[in-house]
Write an enzyme that holds these catalytic residues in place. Structure first.
Site, mmCIF file in Angstrom:
data_model
loop_
_atom_site.group_PDB
_atom_site.id
_atom_site.type_symbol
_atom_site.label_atom_id
_atom_site.label_comp_id
_atom_site.label_asym_id
_atom_site.label_seq_id
_atom_site.Cartn_x
_atom_site.Cartn_y
_atom_site.Cartn_z
ATOM 1 N N CYS A 1 11.280 2.168 -12.578
ATOM 2 C CA CYS A 1 10.301 3.222 -12.856
ATOM 3 C C CYS A 1 11.021 4.517 -13.235
ATOM 4 C CB CYS A 1 9.421 3.446 -11.623
ATOM 5 S SG CYS A 1 8.159 4.697 -11.890
ATOM 6 N N CYS B 1 10.304 9.807 -7.454
ATOM 7 C CA CYS B 1 9.717 9.930 -6.112
ATOM 8 C C CYS B 1 10.788 9.574 -5.058
ATOM 9 C CB CYS B 1 8.509 9.018 -5.985
ATOM 10 S SG CYS B 1 7.365 9.170 -7.394
ATOM 11 N N CYS C 1 10.811 6.310 -2.965
ATOM 12 C CA CYS C 1 10.423 5.032 -3.569
ATOM 13 C C CYS C 1 11.589 4.142 -3.979
ATOM 14 C CB CYS C 1 9.533 5.283 -4.779
ATOM 15 S SG CYS C 1 8.828 3.735 -5.411
ATOM 16 N N CYS D 1 -5.226 -5.543 -4.148
ATOM 17 C CA CYS D 1 -4.714 -4.314 -4.765
ATOM 18 C C CYS D 1 -3.451 -4.625 -5.553
ATOM 19 C CB CYS D 1 -4.353 -3.287 -3.694
ATOM 20 S SG CYS D 1 -5.687 -2.953 -2.553
ATOM 21 N N CYS E 1 -8.558 -3.455 -6.741
ATOM 22 C CA CYS E 1 -7.990 -2.106 -6.718
ATOM 23 C C CYS E 1 -6.703 -2.170 -7.533
ATOM 24 C CB CYS E 1 -7.673 -1.711 -5.274
ATOM 25 S SG CYS E 1 -6.858 -0.100 -5.153
ATOM 26 N N CYS F 1 -9.148 5.705 -4.055
ATOM 27 C CA CYS F 1 -8.317 5.451 -2.877
ATOM 28 C C CYS F 1 -7.172 6.451 -2.977
ATOM 29 C CB CYS F 1 -7.798 4.018 -2.915
ATOM 30 S SG CYS F 1 -6.605 3.659 -1.616
ATOM 31 N N ARG G 1 -7.097 4.202 5.996
ATOM 32 C CA ARG G 1 -6.252 3.000 6.065
ATOM 33 C C ARG G 1 -4.912 3.279 6.716
ATOM 34 N NH1 ARG G 1 -5.935 0.886 0.886
ATOM 35 N NH2 ARG G 1 -7.933 -0.067 1.282
#
Ligand code: SAM
Ligand code: DTB
Ligand code: SF4
Length: 328
Positions: free
Chosen positions: A56, A60, A63, A100, A131, A191, A263
């Protein structure tokens, strides 16, 4: 229709005052509010699948999938639709009601989106809620997803606007708010939550929850993630958060967003059964279920079912007691 019982004008001081209460008072308040809107012994379960892994371009700091950090994660191209179908079928057999799908993209291209739409369609045909979390979206892309029948879009604020720059530099807080607005305007359920345990201060947890509660509409689902520390990411080695502060975060989320599903998300593998029980008492009523999150481990299914049994919790789809709509 706007619900006048829900507030969107919380001040920092008000939210801070909720956090500052004695633990028992906070939990009593959260549990009382929880019982007004939900069956207290029912937890919604969603399973996750990484449909495109690693490489990616974003930075972040938490991550493992960022190309900027050498995390030994094997990148994978977008999965074939058939493989996604098999994984969803497996999740359904294990009792998940929502599937998801997450992709390590900054944003999807229109071609990417075509493939994801096929995936949404096969998962829906299995009778599961869908999702996806694909990064930033344009307004036009959210309309295509809505037409495809997508139930939820996950896009997190991650932390407070003040701490955000310590965590991500390749996209702004405003970019996230813009995507959330597009999703909400397309009438896809949102979400949206964040991550704690990233070295932030309590004022940042206050501000994250305040931002979420003050969105034009409360997200239907609010994932509270505890940082999963992955070697060679910049946040590896961050001091652990006091577990009771994690419970406080869940409780305040429940109070601020009384009708949303809260959640208990990433980080459960590092939590004791007793800590998770406290989170359910604080108003968490949804989990990620299945032995893998996107790339990191999650408790095994039988371990979760055993815990549910000990707590008298029934795994099932969460419904708003008042509207009868699916909430998580
Ligand atoms: N790439 C897309 C994006 O970031 O918008 C979607 C996938 S991304 C992995 C989804 C969310 O997972 C992130 O926003 C973050 O909140 C959460 N996440 C990622 N790594 C995590 C970690 N190590 N611990 C806890 N949560 C994490
Ligand atoms: C969310 O808030 N947490 C999930 C989901 N939305 C996509 C992701 C957690 C990822 C944890 C790190 C990993 O497994 O890669
Ligand atoms: Fe990429 Fe999403 Fe990971 Fe950020 S959280 S590095 S955007 S996969």
């Amino acid at each position: 229709m706007t619900d006048t019982t829900l507030r969107h004008d919380w001040t920092h001081e008000e939210v801070q005052a909720l956090f500052d209460q004695p633990f028992n008072d906070l939990l009593f308040q959260a549990q009382s509010i929880h019982r007004q809107h939900f069956d207290p012994n029912s937890v919604q379960i969603s399973s996750l699948l990484s449909i495109k892994t690693g490489a990616c371009p974003e930075d972040c700091a938490y991550c493992p999938q960022s190309a900027k950090y050498d995390t030994e994660l094997e990148p994978e191209r977008l999965l074939p639709v058939e493989e996604v179908k098999q994984a969803a079928l497996n999740a359904k057999r294990n009792g998940a009601t929502r599937f998801c799908m997450g992709a390590a993209w900054r944003n999807p291209t229109d071609r990417n989106l075509e493939r994801v739409i096929e995936m949404i369609s096969v998962v829906k045909d299995l009778g599961m809620e869908t999702c996806v979390t694909l990064g930033m979206l344009t307004r036009e892309q959210t309309h295509r997803l809505k037409e495809a029948g997508l139930d939820y879009y996950n896009h997190n604020l991650d932390t407070s606007p003040e701490y955000y720059g310590e965590i991500i530099t390749t996209r702004s807080y405003q970019d996230r708010l813009d995507t959330l607005r597009h999703v909400q305007e397309a009438r896809i359920n949102v979400c949206c939550g964040g991550i704690v345990g990233m070295g932030e201060g309590e004022e940042d947890r206050v501000e994250l929850l305040r931002q979420l509660a003050n969105l034009p509409k409360h997200p239907e689902s609010v994932p509270i993630n505890l940082l999963v520390q992955v070697e060679n990411t910049p946040l590896y080695g961050t001091d652990a958060l006091d577990p009771l502060d994690f419970v406080r975060t869940v409780a305040v989320a429940r109070i601020l967003m009384p009708k949303s599903a809260v959640r208990l998300s990433a980080g459960r593998s590092d939590m004791s059964d007793e800590l998770q029980a406290l989170c359910f008492h604080a108003g968490a009523n949804s989990i990620f279920y299945g032995e893998k999150l996107l790339t990191t481990p999650n408790p095994k299914e039988n371990q979760d079912l055993e815990l549910f049994k000990r707590l008298g919790i029934r795994p099932q789809s969460v419904r708003h007691s008042e509207t009868g709509q699916n909430a998580a």
